[in-house]
Write a protein that holds these residues in place. Sequence first.
Motif, PDB file in Angstrom:
ATOM      1  N   ASN A 454      44.309 -16.501 -84.911  1.00 26.64           N
ATOM      2  CA  ASN A 454      44.216 -15.869 -86.879  1.00 26.64           C
ATOM      3  C   ASN A 454      44.156 -14.724 -86.614  1.00 26.64           C
ATOM      4  N   THR A 497      48.475 -11.350 -91.932  1.00 25.08           N
ATOM      5  CA  THR A 497      48.296 -11.914 -91.238  1.00 25.08           C
ATOM      6  C   THR A 497      49.100 -13.065 -90.486  1.00 25.08           C
ATOM      7  N   THR A 499      48.344 -17.808 -88.891  1.00 22.63           N
ATOM      8  CA  THR A 499      47.294 -18.548 -88.651  1.00 22.63           C
ATOM      9  C   THR A 499      47.829 -19.416 -87.964  1.00 22.63           C
TER      10      THR A 499
END
Length: 627
Positions: A454, A497, A499
Motif C-alpha cells: 500500500n 493511494t 494498493t
Amino acid sequence: MKTIITAIVICISSFMEISAQNGSIQGRVISSDLQPIQLVNISLMGTTKGTVTDLDGQFAISNLKPGNYTIVASAIGLTRQQQQVQVSADEVTEVNFMINESMVSLSEVVVSESKINPYNKDSSFIVAKLPLTALENPQVYNTVTAQLMKDQVVTNINDALKNATGVSRLWESTGRGGDGAEYYAMRGFAVQPTMVNGMPSVNNGGLDPANVASIDVIKGPSGTLFGSPMISYGGLINISTKQAYETFGGEIGIVSGSNALNRVTADVNVPLNSSISARFNSAYHSENSFQDAGFTKSFFIAPSFTIKSSERLTFVINTEFLQKESAIAPMVFLNRNAPLTFSSMDPFEANYKNSYTSNVLTIKNPSFGLQAQALYRLSDSWTSQTVLSRSNTKTNGYYQYLWDFSDGDTFGRYISNRNGGTNTMDLQQNFIGDFNIGRLRNRMIVGLDYFKSNILNSSSGWVLNGQVTLSDGNDTGDLTRAGVDDLLIGSFEGNSTATSETMSAYISDVINFSPSLSAMASVRFDRFEGKTAYWSDQEIKSQTNISPKFGIVYQPVKGVVSVFANYMNGFVNVAPSQVTEADGSNPRLKSFDPENANQYEVGLKTNLYKDRISATVSYYDIMVKTG
C-alpha cells in the motif's frame, strides 16, 4: 616418463578398484531452525573412522566395508544423537541429523580454529530456500559476512557491497517515497536492497549495517522463488539479520572519522531463561558530507528473540526501528528528450564539492520492520516454516533535482515537499523436505505466499527554484526553508493511494541422481490484483503469470569443483497506464500483460583450499519480453 605415468595410472586404478569394493556415508547436520552446524564430531561406534562437519554442516566418511554401523553426532552444547546405518558396496548412504541445543551450562568456552575462513559463510538456505551448498546450487551468488564488515570497519551498506563482484552503485539514497533507497546495477539492471531474511522489507532512506549477519547478492532473475514485487531482473540483494543465541555476550563499538563521522554501536545478547534468548543491536550515526552542505543523522535499534517452545517448535522474532534525517544533494538528470550537450566531465568535476543545497532542507525517513517465524519439525524429513513479515517506511521533507536545460551549462532546480509512506505485508507458508525416493535424494520446498503493498502520497507539487550554472558555480535558488515553503504555497499533488496484492504458489525440487550429479526443477504461479486512486478508485485488471526455473549441477571433484547450467525467469506485473489515439483523443486506461525476463547461464564454481579460495566463472544471457 612413460614408465612413471604408467605406474601412476596403475596405482590410481588399483586404488579405485579397492575403493569400489567399499561404500561410504555422507550427510548434513542442521539445527532445529534449519541452520547448518559446523565442527560437529561424526564417528562410527566401535571403529576409528570419523570426521567433523564443515561450514555447511556436511560430512563424509569413505572407504567403509559393507555392513551395519552406528553413526554418532556429538559436540559440546549439543544433544548427542546416533543412528543405525547399513553400508553397501559401491553405494553412498545418506544420513542426516537435526540437533537441538542441550541444556548443558557452560561457564566459558573459547574456540579458536585458524583453518576456518572467518569471511566465508554459505547462505544456501536463504538463496535456495533449501539446504544446498554453493557448489550444489546452479545459481550464482556472493555472500558478504558480518566478520568481514567488522574487520573493514564498514559503516554503511554501500561499502559492504563493494566486496560483492558485479555490483556497482547507481546512486545513493534520495529519501523520496516509493523508491528512496540506494540503487545498484547488477547484470545490466537496477536493483535495491528490498529483502530481509528472504522476505520483502522496503525502506526509503537506506539501511544500517549494525544488525547485518550477512548480505547475499543473488544474480539473475529470481522470480520463481522470491516473486516479482521486490526484485529485479538482474537479481536481488538480501539482508540476513543477527539472531539471538543461548549464551550471554555482546560488544560495543566506536568509530570516528573524516567529515565529522561519529558512530556508536552496541550488540548485547541475553538468555532470559532456558528456552528464551533476546538480542539487542543498536547504532547511533552522525556524519557530514564531503561537500559544502549535507549531513546524515540516524538512530537504529533491532530487538530480536529466539523462543524454543519444544524440541520440535522454535519461534524467531526480528524487529528493526530506524529514525533518520538527512540533507541530501540534489540528483542530476540530463535531458533525455534532447541531444547530449556535454562532451566532457570537466564542468561537473569543477563543481564536485558544491552540494547546491543547504542543511535546513532536510528529509526524514522513519522505518519499521517486523518478522515473526515459526519452525516446526513435522518429522525427520519435513519441516514447516510459517513467516509473517511487515514493513513500514515514510518520507517527510524536501527532495530536489537538477534538470538539464540542454545548453551545455545550465540546470534548473525543481523542489517538492514529499510526504508519503509505503506499507507491506507478506505471509508465507513453506514445507521443506529432505527425503529419499528409492536411491534418489530429494530436497523440496512447497510454498504459499500472500503479499500486499500500500503506497500513500500527499506531497506538494514540483516548482522551479532557481538555476545552477556549472561554468561559474552560480546558484540563483532560495535555499532557506521559509523561502522554499513560500514557493510551494498552492501546489499540491493531491492524496493518492495504490494498493496491490499478489497471491502465489511455488514448488522447487533438487534431485540427486548421484552424489555428484543433481538437477533442480521449480515453478511459481502468481496472481496479481491492484487498485489505484489516480483513476477514480479504478480496479486494475487481474494478471497471472507462471515462472519456471531449471538447473543442473555436476561435481567432477566432489566438494571442490562444480559445473552448472540454469534457466531462470523473472517477471513484472506492468501497471495500467493512460493511452490515447494518435491525435490525443479518447484518453483511457489500458492494462498490459506481465513482462518477463529469461536467463540462460552456464558456468564453473570452485571451492579450494578448505573454503579459503572460491571462484565462479559464468556466461549468461538475459532476454526481456514485453507482453
